[in-house]
Enzyme design. Structure first.
Site, short mmCIF file in Angstrom:
data_model
loop_
_atom_site.label_atom_id
_atom_site.label_comp_id
_atom_site.label_asym_id
_atom_site.label_seq_id
_atom_site.Cartn_x
_atom_site.Cartn_y
_atom_site.Cartn_z
N SER A 1 -4.86 12.07 17.96
CA SER A 1 -4.79 10.89 17.04
C SER A 1 -5.16 10.31 16.97
CB SER A 1 -2.72 10.39 17.66
OG SER A 1 -2.54 9.56 16.75
N GLU B 1 -4.51 7.21 17.06
CA GLU B 1 -4.33 6.11 17.86
C GLU B 1 -5.46 6.06 19.08
OE1 GLU B 1 -1.87 3.90 17.02
OE2 GLU B 1 -1.79 4.28 15.24
N TYR C 1 1.52 4.81 23.24
CA TYR C 1 0.64 6.17 22.80
C TYR C 1 -0.28 6.63 22.00
CZ TYR C 1 1.30 10.07 18.54
OH TYR C 1 1.00 10.77 17.97
#
Length: 323
Positions: free
Chosen positions: A121, A123, A145
């Site tokens: 990701s 992220e 996350y």
């Protein structure tokens, strides 16, 4: 020729839908795993064999690998990002992080020739120091996350270097589709445009309309992940369009699709407002373009229009059902 077999964890999500469609067309035998078989009804393509797997059970996965003998595994199972990326940090760490180590260890102990792709990701970058972000950009996750995804990403690299596994991470920037739910801003906007057009809603409250993201189409991104496992050598890749769009642009495109001006219906809510990032998240997928010969085929506006059209169709189907 022996039929190739792929396991897709998290088969009921949007990426599982589009990847299984691609693999079935390529002649693969496709096995999908889910934590809830009852919830998988109607969420997969015909031809996909769905099995239940608790991602905390490494022994069960090893047994599955010995039974079905896959050539490839794609890990899409994860706690959701979006608004939920700060919730249940322990569960996120277990499923988004430790479960990947369990999969890698099951591959190593049963059949090291299995090729593995981890859906990572953007992220990982969190609050980046540079834009656009590429494979060499420093990781600075800002949520449970992102932190769990970083652990998984590093474990993929460790098993590749230490044990020689063909294990890769796809660093995925935001990617959407008509199968994206309203927990994500793209799904929320598409749903609202359709509902307001048909008189089922009057307004939409969002956070910062000037927040920007690099949004692509899920079908394009799963094609890239498949290409990653067909490559001669294992490596990690950023998958992105390289273009960022604001939430305001998202609303503009979605509401224009139904003949409306978003400015009359969309408002910024103080409770949901977050400041615009100093350095925006936008991906540099040059490496994937050069080595995999991959490029997105669906542009931003086409993807948003596709999502709005799907919401309108769902509403039509609901209204056509007998009462």
């Amino acid at each position: 020729m022996t039929t190739r077999c792929a396991i897709i964890t998290g088969i009921t999500g949007q990426d599982g839908w589009y990847l299984s469609q691609l693999l079935l067309r390529q002649g693969y035998k496709v096995i999908g795993t889910t934590r809830d078989l009852r919830g998988a009804d109607g969420q997969t393509h015909s031809g996909v064999d769905v099995v239940q797997w608790d991602m905390k059970d490494e022994a069960a996965l090893a047994a599955l690998l010995q039974t079905v003998r896959p050539t490839e595994i794609y890990n899409f199972a994860a706690y959701a990002s979006g608004a939920a990326m700060y919730e249940e940090p322990v569960g996120i760490g277990d499923i988004n992080g430790l479960a990947v180590a369990r999969i890698l260890e099951a591959i190593r102990s049963t059949n090291p020739s299995i090729r593995f792709c981890q859906a990572s990701s953007s992220e990982l970058f969190g609050e980046p120091l540079e834009s656009p972000q590429c494979e060499n950009t420093a990781f600075r996750p800002r949520s449970p996350y992102g932190a769990a995804k970083l652990y998984a990403h590093e474990m993929v690299g460790i098993y590749r270097r230490r044990h020689g596994l063909f294990a890769v991470s796809a660093i995925l920037f935001n990617h959407e589709s008509p199968r994206r739910g309203s927990a994500f801003v793209t799904g929320k906007v598409a749903e609202a445009a359709a509902h307001i057009k048909t008189g089922l809603a009057q307004e939409l409250i969002l956070g910062n309309l000037d927040a920007r993201r690099d949004w692509g189409f899920s079908g394009d991104y799963v094609r890239a992940m498949w290409l990653m496992l067909q490559a001669p050598t294992a490596d990690d890749y950023v998958l992105a369009t390289g273009q960022s769009h604001s939430v305001r642009e998202l609303c503009d495109v979605a509401f224009k699709r139904v003949g409306l001006d978003y400015r009359y219906y969309v408002q910024e809510g103080e409770d949901a407002f977050r400041p615009t990032e100093i350095v925006p998240l936008a991906g540099d997928a040059s490496k994937a373009r050069e080595r995999l010969r991959w490029a997105p085929e669906i542009d931003f506006a086409s993807m948003v229009n596709m999502m709005v059209d799907a919401e309108l169709e769902r509403l039509d189907q609901t209204n056509d059902k007998p009462r």
